[in-house]
Design a protein around this motif. Structure first.
Motif, PDB file in Angstrom:
ATOM      1  N   VAL A 112       6.292   6.310 -11.386  1.00 45.79           N
ATOM      2  CA  VAL A 112       6.259   5.008 -11.822  1.00 45.79           C
ATOM      3  C   VAL A 112       7.223   4.972 -13.177  1.00 45.79           C
ATOM      4  N   PHE A 113       8.202   4.129 -12.813  1.00 46.52           N
ATOM      5  CA  PHE A 113       9.154   3.656 -14.029  1.00 46.52           C
ATOM      6  C   PHE A 113       8.565   2.971 -15.246  1.00 46.52           C
ATOM      7  N   ASN A 121       1.963   8.021 -12.365  1.00 50.19           N
ATOM      8  CA  ASN A 121       2.286   8.432 -10.902  1.00 50.19           C
ATOM      9  C   ASN A 121       1.160   7.831 -10.135  1.00 50.19           C
ATOM     10  N   LEU A 122       1.847   7.571  -8.606  1.00 50.94           N
ATOM     11  CA  LEU A 122       1.029   7.172  -7.894  1.00 50.94           C
ATOM     12  C   LEU A 122       0.906   8.080  -6.504  1.00 50.94           C
ATOM     13  N   TYR A 123      -0.278   8.131  -5.856  1.00 50.92           N
ATOM     14  CA  TYR A 123      -0.261   9.307  -4.858  1.00 50.92           C
ATOM     15  C   TYR A 123      -1.315   8.771  -3.870  1.00 50.92           C
ATOM     16  N   ILE A 124      -0.885   9.245  -2.565  1.00 48.13           N
ATOM     17  CA  ILE A 124      -1.715   9.080  -1.243  1.00 48.13           C
ATOM     18  C   ILE A 124      -1.670  10.386  -0.679  1.00 48.13           C
ATOM     19  N   ALA A 125      -2.990  10.552  -0.364  1.00 40.46           N
ATOM     20  CA  ALA A 125      -3.224  11.948   0.493  1.00 40.46           C
ATOM     21  C   ALA A 125      -3.832  11.721   1.987  1.00 40.46           C
ATOM     22  N   ASN A 126      -3.621  12.550   2.844  1.00 41.04           N
ATOM     23  CA  ASN A 126      -4.315  12.431   3.990  1.00 41.04           C
ATOM     24  C   ASN A 126      -3.782  11.371   4.782  1.00 41.04           C
ATOM     25  N   ALA A 127      -2.758  11.456   5.442  1.00 40.08           N
ATOM     26  CA  ALA A 127      -2.478  10.146   6.584  1.00 40.08           C
ATOM     27  C   ALA A 127      -3.490  10.264   7.784  1.00 40.08           C
ATOM     28  N   PRO A 128      -3.651   9.070   8.371  1.00 38.32           N
ATOM     29  CA  PRO A 128      -4.439   8.999   9.494  1.00 38.32           C
ATOM     30  C   PRO A 128      -4.066  10.139  10.611  1.00 38.32           C
ATOM     31  N   GLN A 146       6.156  -1.027  -8.285  1.00 39.65           N
ATOM     32  CA  GLN A 146       6.697  -1.841  -9.275  1.00 39.65           C
ATOM     33  C   GLN A 146       5.767  -2.881  -9.823  1.00 39.65           C
ATOM     34  N   PHE A 147       4.699  -3.006  -8.908  1.00 41.97           N
ATOM     35  CA  PHE A 147       3.631  -3.801  -9.506  1.00 41.97           C
ATOM     36  C   PHE A 147       2.752  -3.032 -10.562  1.00 41.97           C
ATOM     37  N   VAL A 148       2.717  -1.709 -10.304  1.00 41.44           N
ATOM     38  CA  VAL A 148       1.929  -0.875 -11.455  1.00 41.44           C
ATOM     39  C   VAL A 148       3.006  -0.905 -12.811  1.00 41.44           C
ATOM     40  N   GLU A 149       4.366  -1.086 -12.603  1.00 48.47           N
ATOM     41  CA  GLU A 149       5.491  -0.898 -13.727  1.00 48.47           C
ATOM     42  C   GLU A 149       5.001  -2.383 -14.399  1.00 48.47           C
ATOM     43  N   PHE A 150       4.884  -3.548 -13.724  1.00 47.00           N
ATOM     44  CA  PHE A 150       4.819  -4.963 -14.263  1.00 47.00           C
ATOM     45  C   PHE A 150       3.385  -4.856 -14.973  1.00 47.00           C
TER      46      PHE A 150
END
Ligand code: ADP
Length: 528
Positions: A112-113, A121-128, A146-150
């Motif tokens: 995240v900038f 940082n934003l993580y996702i793990a284990n796709a369906p 971008q939402f996190v940056e805001f």
């Protein structure tokens, strides 16, 4: 997902920013179908916070268990490119996750900038269906960053505002504590509407009336009145607080008498200061009132005590002086006895002068030496002083000439106090110089002042010392021409007495040697 796998936060900050951030992992999971999602935020001072979703909410998050950004987790720091793995376990850098973390396969991690030192940082793990994450998933995640940056930007502003509020509150509390702890009465009034912004308890006691925040200043002005030391009432526009509010004129420790609602009178020291805001605009003014009654009473007691002591000292001194002067020393054949008597006479003179000066100075300092004016003539004042000086040992065989023009007008002054000025100047001329002394008086018609000059024929006083010579305790150590050590009070007393008459005093060097001390007294009292 079962209900146990709800989002949770490792820290509870309860701010709206936290609430917004905590929703992101859930959103990320919903949009991508991932089993787990998390945001890690490293704050500028190093604290790591995690918002996650999909993990067991009962997991105890201890500092030691938090991911440390090593291995794959550390990769996102220095490199801006995202991490996209189909199977995390096959990657050589797949360490850095806490031991308790459930098994993961596919993983996407994005940086995240965030500004100003935040690292998120934003993580996702284990796709369906055990598959990989798609490019579409990565794009969705990128939008979420971008939402996190805001949110982080907002957090920064929020933190700053909170810090400012805390500082302001602390400053206000400190100020109130100082005001409440002060023995002085403090009243703060706004400049725009002249309403009371604050006050100390002591202010109510001194003013003798109840005060209320928000009440108009005019209410105080209606309840109390301030009088100058000359006994004249001070008009509303001349009150220190009004002058400070209206014109920014500050008052420092002005002595006044306060007339309170119950009819009692209180001597007070009044100060008023102006508080300005940007571009010098007057925001408010502070009125400070100090109750002088205790101080004045102590001063009066001190002065009364000194009067008593000095009176008791002067009586035996006058008696000794009388006895010595009454002795016919010339008929005494013994020259030694005569010399002793002269010494005693001189010591008695010295003691008398010292005691008189100490008494004068104590009365001046306690404010109990008030000018008691009457119509008088300078010739009488001078003759009495010369008469007194002639009875002193240092006046023996000295010629003092008084020159007063015939048409010299009368004046309105305190003859007793002016006599003390002449006593001191004459005594100095005789103590510190040899030869005749001239006293010259003149009426200065342009200023309507009476000028008195006392000129001696001594060694003079260095011009560099002229400015200091009227200071209390100032003495010239060298170049003394006869004379006995004094206390350095005489000229300071002269300056104070002349000043109380609205006059001026000074010294100049004579062309032919010696000094001339002069003082001007307004012939008419100005406020008569
Ligand atoms: P003191 O009580 O010591 O005489 P004063 O205030 O009257 O104190 O004088 C301060 C000093 O000024 C004296 O110590 C003296 O040295 C000097 N002084 C005052 N008058 C004269 C004078 N006419 N000629 C020379 N020196 C003087």
């Amino acid at each position: 997902m079962n209900s146990d796998h709800q989002q949770s936060s490792s820290y509870t900050h309860n701010s709206s920013v936290d609430r917004a951030l905590s929703k992101i992992p859930k959103l990320a999971r919903e949009l991508t179908g991932a089993d787990y999602a998390a945001i890690t935020i490293k704050q500028p001072h190093g604290e790591l916070r995690i918002f996650h979703d999909g993990l067991d909410k009962n997991i105890k998050w201890q500092d030691k268990e938090l991911p440390q950004g090593r291995g794959l987790l550390g990769r996102l720091g220095p490199v801006d490119s995202p991490i996209m793995l189909s199977d995390i376990s096959s990657h050589p850098d797949s360490y850095g996750f806490p031991d308790w973390h459930p098994p993961m396969k596919a993983l996407v991690g994005l940086r995240v900038f965030a500004r100003k030192g935040y690292k998120a940082n934003l993580y996702i793990a284990n796709a369906p269906d055990n598959r990989e994450f798609t490019v579409q998933d990565t794009e969705t995640l990128t939008q979420l960053t971008q939402f996190v940056e805001f949110a982080l930007e907002f957090a920064e502003l929020h933190d700053k505002e909170r810090r400012t509020r805390i500082i302001t509150e602390a400053t206000e509390n400190r100020l109130q504590a100082v005001i409440d702890g002060s023995l002085a009465g403090v009243v703060i009034v706004s400049a725009s509407d002249k309403l009371l912004l604050g006050f100390s308890k002591q202010a109510c006691m001194i003013l003798g009336c109840n005060l209320e925040v928000g009440a108009p200043l005019s209410e105080i002005n209606k309840s109390v009145a301030f009088f100058g030391t000359n006994g004249q009432v001070i008009s509303e526009q001349d009150l220190p607080i009004e002058r400070a509010l209206t014109n920014g004129i500050e008052t420092i420790a002005s002595e006044m008498v306060l007339h309170r609602p119950d009819g009692s009178k209180l001597p007070v020291l009044v100060s008023a200061a102006t508080i300005r805001i940007h571009r010098g605009e007057i925001d408010s003014s502070v009125l400070i009132l100090q109750d002088l009654s205790d101080i004045l009473q102590t001063e009066r007691m001190k002065s009364d005590f000194l009067s008593m002591v000095t009176h008791d000292l002067r009586t035996p001194l006058a008696l000794i002086k009388g006895i010595i002067n009454g002795m016919d020393v010339d008929t005494n054949a013994n020259g030694e006895i005569q010399a002793d008597l002269e010494s005693i006479d001189e010591e008695v003179d010295h003691m008398t002068e010292l005691v008189s000066n100490l008494l004068d100075m104590s009365r001046i300092e306690s404010g109990t030496k008030r000018v008691d004016n009457e119509v008088c003539h300078v010739t009488d004042i001078l003759s009495d002083a010369v008469q007194r000086a002639s009875s002193f040992r240092y006046g023996v065989d000295r010629t003092v000439t008084i020159k007063v023009p015939k048409n010299m007008p009368e004046m309105y002054a305190d003859p007793g106090q002016l006599g003390r000025v002449i006593d001191n100047l004459l005594s100095n001329a005789m103590k510190y110089t040899l030869g005749d002394v001239d006293i010259i008086c003149s009426h200065m018609s342009e200023t309507d002042n009476i000028r008195t000059e006392i000129a001696d024929k001594g060694n003079g006083i260095p011009v560099t010392l002229h400015p200091e010579i009227f200071d209390k305790f100032f003495r010239i150590r060298s170049g003394k021409q006869g004379g006995r050590d004094g206390a350095g009070l005489g000229l300071a007393i002269c300056k104070s007495v002349v000043g109380a008459h609205g006059g001026q005093i000074g010294v100049k060097s004579n062309d032919a040697g010696g000094s001339t001390f002069w003082f001007d007294i307004p012939r008419e009292r100005l406020d008569r």
